[in-house]
Motif scaffolding. Sequence first.
Motif, PDB file in Angstrom:
ATOM      1  N   GLN A 102      41.370 -21.920 -72.279  1.00 32.55           N
ATOM      2  CA  GLN A 102      40.882 -21.291 -73.514  1.00 32.55           C
ATOM      3  C   GLN A 102      39.363 -21.321 -73.582  1.00 32.55           C
ATOM      4  N   LEU A 103      38.775 -20.158 -73.869  1.00 31.44           N
ATOM      5  CA  LEU A 103      37.327 -20.000 -73.966  1.00 31.44           C
ATOM      6  C   LEU A 103      36.980 -19.225 -75.223  1.00 31.44           C
ATOM      7  N   ILE A 104      36.060 -19.762 -76.010  1.00 32.46           N
ATOM      8  CA  ILE A 104      35.546 -19.083 -77.201  1.00 32.46           C
ATOM      9  C   ILE A 104      34.036 -18.983 -77.037  1.00 32.46           C
ATOM     10  N   VAL A 105      33.503 -17.765 -77.127  1.00 33.25           N
ATOM     11  CA  VAL A 105      32.086 -17.555 -76.846  1.00 33.25           C
ATOM     12  C   VAL A 105      31.460 -16.688 -77.939  1.00 33.25           C
ATOM     13  N   MET A 106      30.237 -16.993 -78.309  1.00 34.95           N
ATOM     14  CA  MET A 106      29.518 -16.270 -79.361  1.00 34.95           C
ATOM     15  C   MET A 106      28.555 -15.260 -78.753  1.00 34.95           C
ATOM     16  N   THR A 107      28.590 -14.027 -79.270  1.00 34.58           N
ATOM     17  CA  THR A 107      27.574 -13.041 -78.907  1.00 34.58           C
ATOM     18  C   THR A 107      26.927 -12.500 -80.200  1.00 34.58           C
ATOM     19  N   SER A 108      27.073 -11.221 -80.485  1.00 32.22           N
ATOM     20  CA  SER A 108      26.381 -10.642 -81.632  1.00 32.22           C
ATOM     21  C   SER A 108      26.986  -9.282 -81.973  1.00 32.22           C
ATOM     22  N   TRP A 109      26.711  -8.826 -83.193  1.00 34.27           N
ATOM     23  CA  TRP A 109      26.958  -7.420 -83.496  1.00 34.27           C
ATOM     24  C   TRP A 109      26.105  -6.542 -82.558  1.00 34.27           C
ATOM     25  N   ASN A 114      25.638   1.957 -77.990  1.00 39.63           N
ATOM     26  CA  ASN A 114      25.656   2.997 -79.023  1.00 39.63           C
ATOM     27  C   ASN A 114      26.220   2.523 -80.352  1.00 39.63           C
ATOM     28  N   SER A 115      26.560   1.253 -80.446  1.00 38.05           N
ATOM     29  CA  SER A 115      27.282   0.762 -81.623  1.00 38.05           C
ATOM     30  C   SER A 115      26.410   0.629 -82.862  1.00 38.05           C
ATOM     31  N   GLY A 176      35.549  -4.835 -83.101  1.00 40.57           N
ATOM     32  CA  GLY A 176      34.499  -3.883 -82.765  1.00 40.57           C
ATOM     33  C   GLY A 176      33.164  -4.586 -82.718  1.00 40.57           C
ATOM     34  N   TYR A 177      32.090  -3.834 -82.926  1.00 42.92           N
ATOM     35  CA  TYR A 177      30.743  -4.349 -82.727  1.00 42.92           C
ATOM     36  C   TYR A 177      29.974  -4.542 -84.027  1.00 42.92           C
ATOM     37  N   SER A 178      30.658  -4.393 -85.143  1.00 48.71           N
ATOM     38  CA  SER A 178      30.128  -4.714 -86.463  1.00 48.71           C
ATOM     39  C   SER A 178      31.313  -4.680 -87.422  1.00 48.71           C
ATOM     40  N   VAL A 179      31.075  -5.089 -88.658  1.00 50.91           N
ATOM     41  CA  VAL A 179      32.128  -5.074 -89.673  1.00 50.91           C
ATOM     42  C   VAL A 179      31.827  -3.961 -90.667  1.00 50.91           C
ATOM     43  N   LEU A 197      35.777 -22.448 -84.547  1.00 48.42           N
ATOM     44  CA  LEU A 197      36.698 -23.580 -84.468  1.00 48.42           C
ATOM     45  C   LEU A 197      38.101 -23.205 -84.943  1.00 48.42           C
ATOM     46  N   SER A 198      38.197 -22.275 -85.887  1.00 46.83           N
ATOM     47  CA  SER A 198      39.520 -21.857 -86.371  1.00 46.83           C
ATOM     48  C   SER A 198      40.337 -21.200 -85.267  1.00 46.83           C
ATOM     49  N   LEU A 199      39.654 -20.639 -84.273  1.00 43.01           N
ATOM     50  CA  LEU A 199      40.349 -19.955 -83.178  1.00 43.01           C
ATOM     51  C   LEU A 199      41.046 -20.925 -82.232  1.00 43.01           C
ATOM     52  N   LEU A 200      40.697 -22.199 -82.307  1.00 43.44           N
ATOM     53  CA  LEU A 200      41.363 -23.181 -81.458  1.00 43.44           C
ATOM     54  C   LEU A 200      42.855 -23.271 -81.775  1.00 43.44           C
ATOM     55  N   HIS A 201      43.215 -22.895 -82.987  1.00 40.63           N
ATOM     56  CA  HIS A 201      44.608 -23.018 -83.430  1.00 40.63           C
ATOM     57  C   HIS A 201      45.219 -21.658 -83.752  1.00 40.63           C
ATOM     58  N   SER A 202      44.675 -20.604 -83.179  1.00 35.74           N
ATOM     59  CA  SER A 202      45.148 -19.258 -83.489  1.00 35.74           C
ATOM     60  C   SER A 202      45.172 -18.392 -82.238  1.00 35.74           C
ATOM     61  N   ASN A 203      46.180 -17.536 -82.160  1.00 36.04           N
ATOM     62  CA  ASN A 203      46.265 -16.567 -81.062  1.00 36.04           C
ATOM     63  C   ASN A 203      45.834 -15.169 -81.504  1.00 36.04           C
ATOM     64  N   ALA A 204      45.271 -15.077 -82.710  1.00 34.81           N
ATOM     65  CA  ALA A 204      45.019 -13.763 -83.306  1.00 34.81           C
ATOM     66  C   ALA A 204      44.055 -12.904 -82.500  1.00 34.81           C
ATOM     67  N   TRP A 205      43.095 -13.529 -81.831  1.00 37.78           N
ATOM     68  CA  TRP A 205      42.057 -12.736 -81.166  1.00 37.78           C
ATOM     69  C   TRP A 205      41.967 -13.027 -79.679  1.00 37.78           C
ATOM     70  N   LEU A 206      43.052 -13.422 -79.068  1.00 40.16           N
ATOM     71  CA  LEU A 206      43.037 -13.709 -77.640  1.00 40.16           C
ATOM     72  C   LEU A 206      42.700 -12.459 -76.832  1.00 40.16           C
ATOM     73  N   LYS A 207      41.769 -12.611 -75.902  1.00 41.73           N
ATOM     74  CA  LYS A 207      41.337 -11.550 -74.998  1.00 41.73           C
ATOM     75  C   LYS A 207      40.830 -10.319 -75.760  1.00 41.73           C
ATOM     76  N   ARG A 208      40.138 -10.614 -76.868  1.00 38.82           N
ATOM     77  CA  ARG A 208      39.534  -9.543 -77.670  1.00 38.82           C
ATOM     78  C   ARG A 208      38.183 -10.015 -78.201  1.00 38.82           C
ATOM     79  N   GLY A 209      37.372  -9.034 -78.602  1.00 35.42           N
ATOM     80  CA  GLY A 209      36.122  -9.322 -79.277  1.00 35.42           C
ATOM     81  C   GLY A 209      36.280  -9.042 -80.758  1.00 35.42           C
ATOM     82  N   VAL A 210      35.752  -9.929 -81.599  1.00 35.52           N
ATOM     83  CA  VAL A 210      35.906  -9.778 -83.044  1.00 35.52           C
ATOM     84  C   VAL A 210      34.550  -9.920 -83.724  1.00 35.52           C
ATOM     85  N   ALA A 211      34.153  -8.886 -84.454  1.00 44.78           N
ATOM     86  CA  ALA A 211      32.960  -8.955 -85.289  1.00 44.78           C
ATOM     87  C   ALA A 211      33.334  -9.631 -86.596  1.00 44.78           C
ATOM     88  N   ILE A 212      32.451 -10.494 -87.091  1.00 43.94           N
ATOM     89  CA  ILE A 212      32.757 -11.232 -88.307  1.00 43.94           C
ATOM     90  C   ILE A 212      31.642 -11.101 -89.330  1.00 43.94           C
TER      91      ILE A 212
END
Length: 215
Positions: A102-109, A114-115, A176-179, A197-212
Amino acid sequence: MKIAVLGATGQTGQYLVSQALQSGHEVTAIVRNPGKITEKHESLKVVEADVFSADSLKAHFQDQDAVVSCLGFPISFFYGVTGYTQSMSALVGAMRDAEVSQLIVMTSWYTEPNSGAQSPFLIRNLLLPMIRSVLSNMYEMETALQTIQDINWTVVRPPGLKNLPATEKEFMTHEGYSVPDAIGNSVGRGDVARFMLSLLHSNAWLKRGVAIHTK
């Protein structure tokens, strides 16, 4: 859980380490300069390693349940930024050797080129061109992760960051690349750490990118 944290001396990383310890996790903070870690806790282990070397990292990934990366690299106006892709190559290699999945990584909007076309004027015409070298390398890293099948990665994309602690605000998320319809262009680092940290106990965003964002 046992988690290895990279970028633990950065502003977001500090929030993440503190919250993880408060939640009962065992944390291995992997840093270049252990002296920069001021947090003291019986469940915190601070180690020195090279984030660009799989051999340097793999011993510290042994027996970990997840790897969380808050690594950041500076803007370069004259040379391309390569830290994100180079460190991720080392991370993935070390995770495979240590059999961590399991890997959780932070990037950016706005990492995708072109986003930001519909973003506010100043962001579109001033901020994004200024930080494009960083965003481009983040996007290269994200694209490389999409080809990886044997690791359950999640990319977390926050907007601009404020050095604020976690709140109890509800999260807005978008694959996507923004909310869309988010009010404001920044979020507290403590809340970013809370979401990661919430993703440690969730499969909601596995192998996906999520803008927050937060409401």
